[in-house]
Scaffold this active site. Structure first.
Site, mmCIF file in Angstrom:
data_model
loop_
_atom_site.group_PDB
_atom_site.id
_atom_site.type_symbol
_atom_site.label_atom_id
_atom_site.label_comp_id
_atom_site.label_asym_id
_atom_site.label_seq_id
_atom_site.Cartn_x
_atom_site.Cartn_y
_atom_site.Cartn_z
ATOM 1 N N GLY C 41 0.850 -1.195 0.000
ATOM 2 C CA GLY C 41 0.000 0.000 0.000
ATOM 3 C C GLY C 41 0.876 1.232 0.000
ATOM 4 O O GLY C 41 1.804 1.356 0.812
ATOM 5 N N GLY C 46 1.542 4.321 3.663
ATOM 6 C CA GLY C 46 2.530 3.428 3.065
ATOM 7 C C GLY C 46 3.651 4.173 2.365
ATOM 8 O O GLY C 46 4.836 3.860 2.553
ATOM 9 N N SER C 285 -18.165 18.312 1.185
ATOM 10 C CA SER C 285 -17.398 18.651 2.395
ATOM 11 C C SER C 285 -18.272 19.070 3.577
ATOM 12 O O SER C 285 -19.295 19.729 3.427
ATOM 13 C CB SER C 285 -16.423 19.775 2.073
ATOM 14 O OG SER C 285 -15.834 20.231 3.263
ATOM 15 N N ARG C 338 -20.649 14.419 13.074
ATOM 16 C CA ARG C 338 -21.060 13.603 11.927
ATOM 17 C C ARG C 338 -22.063 12.506 12.288
ATOM 18 O O ARG C 338 -23.057 12.319 11.610
ATOM 19 C CB ARG C 338 -19.825 12.962 11.298
ATOM 20 C CG ARG C 338 -18.948 13.959 10.600
ATOM 21 C CD ARG C 338 -17.685 13.318 10.074
ATOM 22 N NE ARG C 338 -16.887 14.336 9.373
ATOM 23 C CZ ARG C 338 -15.706 14.104 8.805
ATOM 24 N NH1 ARG C 338 -15.181 12.909 8.861
ATOM 25 N NH2 ARG C 338 -15.073 15.067 8.192
#
Lengths: 236, 256, 671
Positions: C41, C46, C285, C338
């Site tokens: 990854g 990564g 967003s 959220r």
């Protein structure tokens, strides 16, 4: 010195050669046009000097040593520009490897001209060939009618009459006009493109350069076109 | 918004492997398309049909990932235009309501010898990575950095760098260019780093190495057509190419 | 059940990392040259790790399934990256960032890790700036910040709406530099399909070359997974199409415990599903909720009229609209966190008040903002008595300057103009807080196997705050793993290069080949895509999505099992080579979906086991009278780390007790 060859053979170096030679040729076009406009002085409407101004100018252009050197440079640049252009085009074709079957293309400035610079260039090259055969070759190598002016000691070649005669032929005038339209398109893209290649373009100057390119690409070929048109029209 | 149904004739380039002799356009007629679909979803639906019918052609391979216009995977040439007809839009964000009922749609892979076709619409764009490997970075090891505010960067310079850095590496510029030139891609990276003070130290070295690699990879020469700029989904300007030319000249002519 | 050792060093919270760093064993440069590290990854976590380990002198092999590391899904992050720089002089500090993250995570993360994250956050910004990341700046040239949900300071650094892209390009360019220097070998278009464990230590991977389909063995002294999250188990998510759990899942099957799989973050403002063909969801967003007002119609006949198209949203009068977030949470209004906003939208739609053709959407309305901004602009331009048209025009300009990009994206996708009609939004799966269990060194329960970024169970507890994912990925890769990996590798300096002809490698390769052969041999009738959709949309989203209950979870488990069995009986993977030695994207997808089935079951098991509601995990049985989440700190202040016991066997639970010495556990309230 390897850096010089590396540079000139790099894609950006090759562009630089195209743009510098191109701009030199633009300069040549201006000089050539101004010189040639003296043809009009031979016409009765503009004084009718029987081609004196033009012929003495042509004499000077073929005899002045400095101009000779410059003209050899000019031939070289034309060839370099053409050969380099053809080589680049061949290389580009190989890099592209074919065309899309879908037929839309994005709207860009000088869309037709910019995508066909090589064809326009070949047209212009063919024109130069004819043009030089018609006049340059005669001036340099062939026997021609001569004319004597008070200002010159010896009789000199009468290029004026040769030009006036040539522009009586319909096919010559048409070919000249087509070539000049081709030249205009070539310049429309080429003049601006030279600045872009030299890295002189940015968002600030872009409009000015594009405007100048437009003006140049229209006015110079128009100046050239005026000669065959007027001479042809008056011959009828 | 109401859903509409249209039928399209899809002419899709099919190719198995790099050396497929039988590669060419195949036509899928009267494909039902919901106008709310994205272009790639239209291909998904076609593929599901091809799979479940066990069609001998098999599903159409195409690259895609984020489907929100930022990863740069999608790489379709739609009716001759990379990413299709909408300006500043990647193929994944192109929606089918922009197509007309009964329209012929050509879908082809990017055309450039530097991007060999792997399968159908998938091309190998590793050449772009190799250009970046040649110098598209600032040589700074982790932990070596001064404070973020130690070097001030004027807002307009930072913005201009960001405009160039917005490149998603999709290669549409190469695909759009009749010469298959990679100048817009390379110049965007060169500009991004040349504009910022952080990239100055190795600016001359960078531009020379990146241009040399670009040339070696078999891309064509830029002739300033501007198709790259017109098709770039991030609308990156060719003024970056002029900037790279400048950088290159000063790098070559300047001191060793 | 055993208790896991997190290896958190002793000492004061603020001193742990500094002390640990200066006392941990190191690997000398001459030895680093002989030590190989595999990194799977090359997203933020990564690529940053690969670049940094390459700089340190290790021999790195990096793998990604994309054609280029620059395509990893880190690239899609819009908003920004948090860092405790306190450039705004607004009282930010390492402790405040630590505290906000712990609280935002609903007290389900490890204190020491989160504090370390906050400590290194500032270094990340410096590093990125030095790499040439064009962060937004003030006129004077200094870095600027904005504010994000759940915090009271401005600590978010950003590069327009493309912060993830710019940070990834920074990490990718650092990685490219190491590739060009020969320190990192980059294997793109390679997918890890098995982990090789030799003598109890992770020593290599089996990867499939996606271009040719060939399986290759790669050996190394240790393996790092930076392979992202598993949100795509839901089929529809904001993840990229290729995002998958396979690398993490095979590691789990080889002995790495999987922690808190049920913690999934659902983002409230995404563009809703428009039809069965839908392949992914697009995020809008969080910043939009600063000015947008969320509502649904108050009356059912208006809902029906809207769906029938006889009424338009703008036809509804103010008193006929239910601005439910403002009504229920007057203190925070449209800016609740959220998870709260997502659940509230779900409740409205469950009650039948949802809008749009599917009834699964709510309105996000900017009309009030346009009018408000328009009025103040009119006044500041000396037109106190401006008419409505002028006010709207001026207001539109202000809104365009703030959110122009997002509005454009919305219009591109939906074909509707959000300046004229309210946006339709719906929650969507966005991020997964769960992942492979790691200790303080980021080492999994398999020695020599490390996990970074979203792939590990992370520092975000049960809920991640905005702009913290980028921070964590880069913290792990640039500043944490390069140190902590030394703890393992310093004991490996006498281990010669790992050869790949041992029986363990052969067994792993055969295992992968067997799975591929089996899949291709099914030769059924149904496309992989439709299985994935059914698993994700019809089972996981339905029963293990925004809210969960025991009955539904139990049902989900049997459904997953049945569908998995059907998959292995009836799936059709087109191919020309029966061993998959060819370019075959359908096979890639099939292998990933096969792993999603097994993961899905574990998620359900974990969700069933966690008898409380916290962060992204909401159990209907554990709610207050008003439907708010109710934590059970008494019984569940632990990390649930699951051990694989076989595809058809129950996984075994291991617990890591969470100890909070520096913060007090409180109930979150937004009323």
């Amino acid at each position: 010195m390897k850096w010089i060859t590396n540079f000139l053979l790099s894609s950006i170096g090759k562009k630089l050669i195209m743009s510098l030679t191109g701009l030199f040729l633009c300069l040549f076009l201006i000089v050539h046009m101004i010189g040639n406009l003296q043809l009009f002085a031979g016409l009765p409407a503009f004084g009718g000097d029987e081609g004196e101004a033009f012929n003495t100018y042509a004499y000077m252009m073929t005899h002045n040593p400095l101009i000779k050197i410059i003209s050899y440079g000019n031939y070289f640049f034309i060839l370099l520009h053409a050969v380099q252009g053809i080589l680049i085009t061949m290389q580009n074709r190989k890099a592209k490897g074919g065309k899309y079957q879908g037929s839309e293309t994005a709207k860009t400035e000088a869309k037709v001209a910019s995508r066909n610079m090589a064809y326009l260039g070949i047209l212009i090259l063919a024109f130069i060939g004819l043009h030089m055969w018609q006049f340059w070759a005669h001036m340099h190598f062939f026997e021609m009618d001569q004319v004597k002016y008070a200002s010159m000691g010896e009789p000199i070649k009468d290029l004026y009459s040769l030009v006036a005669e040539a522009f009586k032929a319909e096919w010559v005038v048409i070919f000249y006009l087509i070539s000049l339209i081709g030249l205009s398109m070539h310049l429309m893209h080429g003049f601006w493109s030279a600045f872009q290649s030299m890295g002189l373009n940015n968002q600030k100057y872009s409009t000015i350069i594009r405007g100048a390119a437009m003006g140049f690409a229209i006015l110079v070929p128009l100046g050239f076109a005026s000669m065959p048109i007027v001479f042809y029209a008056l011959s009828k | 918004m109401a859903h509409g149904e249209i039928k399209l004739n899809l002419h899709i380039w099919r190719q198995k492997g790099v050396n497929d002799k039988n590669a060419g356009i195949k036509t899928y007629k009267n494909v039902n398309v919901d106008t709310h679909m994205s272009f790639l979803e239209m291909l998904d639906v076609l593929n599901t049909k091809l799979i479940e019918e066990k069609h001998p052609d098999g599903p159409v391979s195409f690259e895609h990932d984020c489907r929100e216009g930022i990863c740069g995977s999608c790489s379709l040439v739609i009716n001759g235009r990379p990413h299709g007809p909408m300006q500043g839009t990647t193929a994944c964000q192109l929606h089918m309501r922009h197509f007309k009922d009964g329209q012929d749609v050509y879908i082809e892979p990017y055309k450039a010898t530097a991007f060999p076709v792997i399968s159908d619409l998938v091309t190998d764009r590793a050449a772009l990575d190799r250009i970046i490997n040649a110098g598209g970075y600032v040589s700074v090891n982790t932990g070596n950095a001064p404070d973020g505010n130690a070097v001030l960067v004027p807002q307009d310079i930072s913005d201009e760098a960001m405009n160039a850095a917005a490149c998603i590496g999709c290669g549409a510029c190469v695909a759009a260019c009749p010469n298959a030139s990679a100048m817009l891609f390379t110049s965007a990276k060169v500009s991004h780093l040349a504009l910022l003070p952080q990239g100055q130290a190795e600016a001359t070295k960078r531009v020379k190495k990146m241009v040399a690699t670009m040339d070696r990879e078999g891309f064509g020469n830029c002739s300033n057509i501007g198709a790259c700029e017109a098709e770039c989904p991030k609308e990156i300007s060719i003024s970056n190419i002029a900037r790279m030319n400048r950088e290159y000249f000063s790098a070559v002519v300047g001191k060793d | 059940m055993s208790t896991l050792d997190s290896k958190v060093p002793a000492g004061e919270l603020a001193e742990k990392w500094v002390q640990y760093k200066s006392t941990m064993p190191l690997v000398a440069p001459n030895n680093k040259r002989n030590i190989e590290v595999i990194i799977v990854g090359t997203g933020l976590a990564g690529a940053s790790a690969a670049a940094t380990l390459g700089e340190l002198g290790y021999k790195v092999k990096a793998f990604c399934f994309h054609d280029s590391p620059r395509r990893a899904h880190s690239i899609a992050a819009q908003g920004g990256i948090n860092a405790a720089k306190n450039y705004q002089n607004d009282g930010d500090s390492v402790f405040r960032l630590f505290y906000d993250t712990i609280k935002g995570g609903d007290y389900r993360s490890r204190e020491a890790n989160v504090h370390r994250l906050a400590e290194v956050s500032a270094d990340i910004i410096d590093q990125c700036v030095a790499q040439g990341v064009p962060f937004a700046r003030e006129y004077g040239g200094t870095l600027t910040n904005r504010s994000f949900g759940g915090v009271q300071v401005s600590r978010t650094f950003y590069a327009r709406g493309q912060t993830g892209q710019q940070l990834l390009i920074g990490a990718y360019s650092a990685l490219s530099r190491q590739v060009s220097l020969g320190n990192v070998e980059m294997y793109s278009r390679h997918e890890m399909l098995d982990l090789v464990v030799v003598g109890g230590k992770a020593r290599g991977i089996i990867a499939r070359n996606l271009l040719t389909g060939e399986l290759t063995r790669f050996g190394a002294h240790c393996v790092v997974l930076g392979t992202g999250g598993y949100g795509n188990v839901f089929y529809l998510s904001t993840n990229a199409m290729g995002s998958n759990t396979s690398a993490a899942w095979v590691a789990h099957k080889r002995g790495a415990y999987f922690a808190n799989p049920c913690y999934c973050q659902i983002h409230p403002t995404c563009i809703p599903v428009s039809g069965d063909y839908q392949s992914k969801l697009t995020l809008m967003s969080e910043s939009l909720r600063n000015d947008g007002r969320v509502w649904v119609p108050k009356h059912m006949d208006d809902v029906k009229a809207l769906r029938a198209g006889t009424k338009k949203p703008i036809d509804l009068k103010e008193e006929d609209r239910d601005y439910y977030l403002e009504r229920i949470y007057p203190a925070f209004g449209n800016l609740v966190p959220r998870d709260v906003a997502s659940r509230a939208a779900k409740y409205r739609c469950d009650d039948g008040y949802g809008v749009g053709t599917t009834g699964l959407a709510v309105f996000l309305d900017f009309a009030a903002a346009i009018e408000r901004y328009g009025k103040s602009a009119a006044i500041s331009q000396g037109m106190p008595n401006a008419d409505k048209v002028t006010i709207t025009k001026l207001g539109k300009e202000v809104v365009e300057a703030k959110y122009g990009n997002l509005f454009e994206m919305y219009e591109k996708i939906t074909g509707e103009d959000p300046y004229k009609t309210p946006m339709r939004i719906f929650p969507a799966v966005h991020y997964t807080m769960g992942g492979i269990w790691v200790d303080y060194n980021l080492e999994t329960t398999i020695p020599g196997l490390f996990a970074t970024g979203e792939a590990n169970f992370s520092d975000h507890g049960a809920n991640r705050l905005g702009a913290s994912a980028l921070m964590q990925g880069l913290a792990d890769g640039y500043f944490v793993l390069p140190y902590t990996i030394g703890d393992f590798l310093s004991k490996e300096i006498r281990t010669p290069m790992i050869t790949t002809d041992s029986p363990e490698f052969a067994e792993a390769e055969q295992n992968v080949q067997g799975r591929i052969n089996e899949l291709l041999a099914v030769n059924g009738t149904r496309a992989v895509e439709s299985y994935h959709r059914e698993l994700g949309v019809d089972i996981m989203w339905e029963y293990c999505g925004m809210s969960r209950n025991a009955e539904g979870l139990r049902l989900a488990r049997t459904k997953i099992q049945a569908l998995r069995k059907d998959f292995w009986k009836n799936v059709y993977v087109p191919h020309t080579d029966k061993e998959g030695i060819e370019f075959n994207p359908e096979l890639e997808k099939a292998l990933r979906v096969a792993d999603f089935f097994e993961l899905a079951e574990l998620m359900v098991v974990d969700a069933l086991d966690r008898e409380e509601s916290c962060g992204g995990h909401f159990r209907e049985e554990h709610a207050t009278a008003e439907g708010e989440a109710k934590r059970n700190d008494e019984d569940f202040t632990y990390v649930a780390a699951w051990e694989f016991k076989g595809v058809d066997a129950d996984p075994q639970l291991h617990k890591e007790e969470l100890v909070f010495e520096n913060v007090e556990l409180k109930t979150r309230s937004y009323k």
